[in-house]
Each structure stands twice: as C-alpha cells, then as structure tokens.
Enzyme design. Structure first.
Site: not given
Length: 426
Positions: A306, A310, A336-337, A365
């Site tokens: 989430r 978002y 790795c982001e 979620y």
C-alpha cells in the site's frame, strides 16, 4: 499495552515475533468479530453483508466470517473456490469484477451463485452464451457507473465517468431491457461501487440516489428490480482521520434506497478486517543522514504494497517502547526499488538494529496483495484468540517457490495439435 509491551488481545507481540520470526502478519479474532457485528447491527438484518474477499482472502478468516453469517463478494474464480472452501453458501456469493472469463462464468454458474454483477454489454453477452450452453438462467445485476467522485485516492476511485468499472448510467436502462429479453438471463437488479477508503458519506448519497432513480425508471417500464447491491469502500482511520460512523452510513442507505422494497446488499472489506491486522517487522540497519535516519527493516513492498502503490502511511509502534527523544526516520525495506519505502516517522525514538516494530491497520490489502518479488517468500499469517494463536498461513520457502519452475519439458508446437493447451496447469 502492559508493562511497556504491545499486546494483540492477550499475546505479547514481541514474544510472538521472537518465537515465529519476522516479517509476519497477525490478526485479532475478537476485532474481526466485533467489526462484523457492529456493521450488521448498524445496517440491520434486512441488509446482507458480503465481505470483499480481495481485501483478505485467508481461508481461516473467511471461515470465521462465514460462521458469523457473512456472505462473500468475489472478483475471480480463485476467490470463488476460497469462499466455497470456507463454507460460504453459493447463494451468499456475488461475483463482481470487470474481466470475468468464460471459464470463471462456467464455474460460478455450476456452483449456483447468488448473482453476477455485470460490468459491460460484452460481459452480459458472454454470460448469456455460457448460460445457454448449460441450459440455465444466469442471475445478473447491472453494475452502474453513477459518475460520482468518491473523494478518495485516484487509484481506488471506481465510480467516475471514464473509470474502467461499471456501465454508463445513460446506457443502463437499454442494457437492462436487453437482459430481460434474453432467455438465458435473469435480471435481478442493480449494483454500484464507487471506490475504496471513502471518508465522506456524501458521494454515497449521490450514488445511491442515482441508482434509486434508475430502479424506479426500470420498474415504471415494467422491468423487475428486486435487488440493489450498494458496494463497499467505507474507510478506516489509519491513525490520521476519523472515518464515517456506521450508523451514519446506515442512515444514508435508509434515506436513499430504504423505501424501494428491494433486497439490499453491501460489500465491506477494509472496514471489517483493516484494523484487525498488523505487520510485524525487525530493524536490520540504520543509515544516519543530516535530517533523518534511514531505517532498513526486513519487511518490504512485496509484503505490504500500500505505501508504494498509494503513498499510504501506516502508523508504526515499537513492540518494546523505550523512552528517549524522538528522532525522525524514514523506514524502508530491502527490495531494490526506491518505491520500497514506508514513510517518514517523527514520533519514534532513535531506532536500533534488532528493534521490533508493528505497522498497524494492515489487515486489509496487506497479505492479500503480497508478492514474491526479489525471490522473497510470502510471509506467514497468524490469528490470535485471547491467549492462544494459530498459524493460518505458514511461512513459504524458496524451495516451494522454485518447485513451480522445476523440470521444464520441451514440446513441439503443432498448429493441428491442441492437446497441450492444458499443460501450463499440469
């Protein structure tokens, strides 16, 4: 919290995390029961509650809700199988979603579900074709797009003109008449769902009022409208705002559609499960910067998506709080982001490697959207009931992940031979 320790019901979460390892999702059974009963009391016995399975599809949780009398709102054949396995009667299952396949429609018809919420003329034709082939009448409700902005995040708004969901309000009458003239279809009513994490009741009022008007027009034209599915999306706080009360939401339902003498259904997901769940994680490394520590934890965006999807900010608490001045920190995961970040927190003391923390309000979620990105196994889920707990999804192993890819078999592609079409599921 007792003696500085954070508890879920009667269980010390720090002890649970030490025993089972991290990351891990934990849910309160009592919170789930209380959420459902509060919702049911507010809307009354004349309104059916169908839990949105996409919010949390764990079989044990679905079974618990089913035993309370809850129906299910599904959006895939897999969710249908889960709902049935949890003991939900097919007559309490509603099939929503914009992309139902022929196979899923067949599966749902054979199960004898309550209704399909139809999202397009193309889908209506496909359901009619499948029903004809199986010599049954398919119960269908048209999901109408009322062109109402739910005043929520753009990525979870579903009721505006141009959104991919629902049938344009101006075309719904014509399509309902077409359904009524089709022998294999049984048009039973209308459906609407305008979004998720909705914190203002006025969009509901506008949407329900428009659906009520359409229902009256259809009835005036001689078409039966026996059911109204009012969708879900009612928000929770996440510690940052006060959500609408259930009684106020129920009043909107009564004011707008209560006089239509129709069977009513609602599809809450987050409101039933969101506050009941938490994600436990452990601090791995600290990287001091000039304005805030970068705190690397063992949970990541593949475990809780989430924040990356978002920009959501879940409240965080230490499992063993300690005194000390607050030090701003940016909590991030190991993936790795750059998107693998949970947000900036300014209320915590300086965190140290080994500290255990909890992301609150992670029941909806969270585990449901988890992935195995970076070859990270799915984390376990635990249900707490008083002073006892049950592992309701065990920790996945890398070996289990790789087993799905083992022993590839080469096949010659022959255009005249379609015998291998099912091989991908073999």
């Amino acid at each position: 919290m007792t003696d500085g320790a954070v508890h879920l019901e009667a269980i010390d979460l720090d002890q649970l995390a030490a025993k089972l390892g991290m990351p891990i999702y934990a849910y309160s059974s009592a919170a789930i029961v209380e959420s459902y009963r509060s919702f049911a009391t507010a809307v009354g016995e004349d309104v059916s509650i169908c839990f949105a399975v996409k919010a949390n599809g764990n079989l044990t949780i679905l079974t618990q809700l089913a035993k309370l009398g809850c129906g299910m709102d599904i959006v895939s054949g897999g969710e249908l199988e889960r709902a049935l396995a949890a003991g939900v009667s097919p007559l309490r299952i509603i099939f929503s979603g914009v992309g139902k396949t022929r196979e899923e429609i067949t599966q749902a018809l054979d199960a004898g579900i309550h209704q399909f919420n139809v999202e397009s003329a193309s889908e209506l034709d496909l359901i009619a074709d499948v029903a004809t082939g199986r010599s049954v009448r398919a119960p269908v409700a048209l999901r109408v797009n009322p062109d109402v902005d739910a005043l929520t995040h753009d990525k979870i708004s579903t009721g505006r003109k141009g959104d991919k969901f629902g049938i344009d309000l101006d075309h719904a009458y014509e399509l309902y008449a077409r359904a009524a003239a089709t022998a294999s279809l049984n048009p039973v009513g209308l459906a609407v769902h305008i979004g998720s994490q909705i914190m203002d009741l006025e969009p509901y009022r506008r949407a329900y009022t428009r659906i009520a008007k359409l229902a009256q027009q259809l009835r005036a034209g001689g078409y039966p409208v026996r059911r109204l599915d009012l969708g879900g999306g009612l928000g929770i706080s996440y510690g940052h705002a006060t959500p609408p009360s259930l009684d106020s939401y129920a009043s909107v339902i009564r004011d707008t559609v209560g006089g239509l003498c129709a069977e009513l259904a609602v599809e809450p997901g987050r409101r039933l499960i969101g506050e009941a769940g938490i994600l436990l994680a452990q601090v791995l490394h600290i990287k001091p910067t000039h304005d805030a520590d970068i705190v690397v934890i063992d949970a990541a965006m593949n475990d809780l998506a989430r924040p990356a999807l978002y920009g959501s900010l879940h409240p965080v608490t230490m499992l063993r709080p300690r005194p000390g001045p607050a030090r701003p920190c940016r909590i991030v995961g190991p993936v790795c982001e750059s998107a693998d970040a949970f947000g900036l927190y300014t209320h915590l003391p300086a965190l140290l490697p080994g500290d255990r923390i909890a992301f609150l309000y992670a029941g909806a979620y969270g585990a449901a959207m988890a992935s195995t990105y970076n070859a990270r196994p799915l984390v376990p889920e635990v249900l707490v009931d008083g002073s006892r707990y049950a592992i309701i999804r065990r920790r996945q192993t890398v070996a289990e992940m790789m087993a799905l890819e083992a022993d590839p078999r080469w096949r010659d592609m022959k255009l005249s031979d379609r015998s291998d079409l099912g091989a991908i599921s073999a």
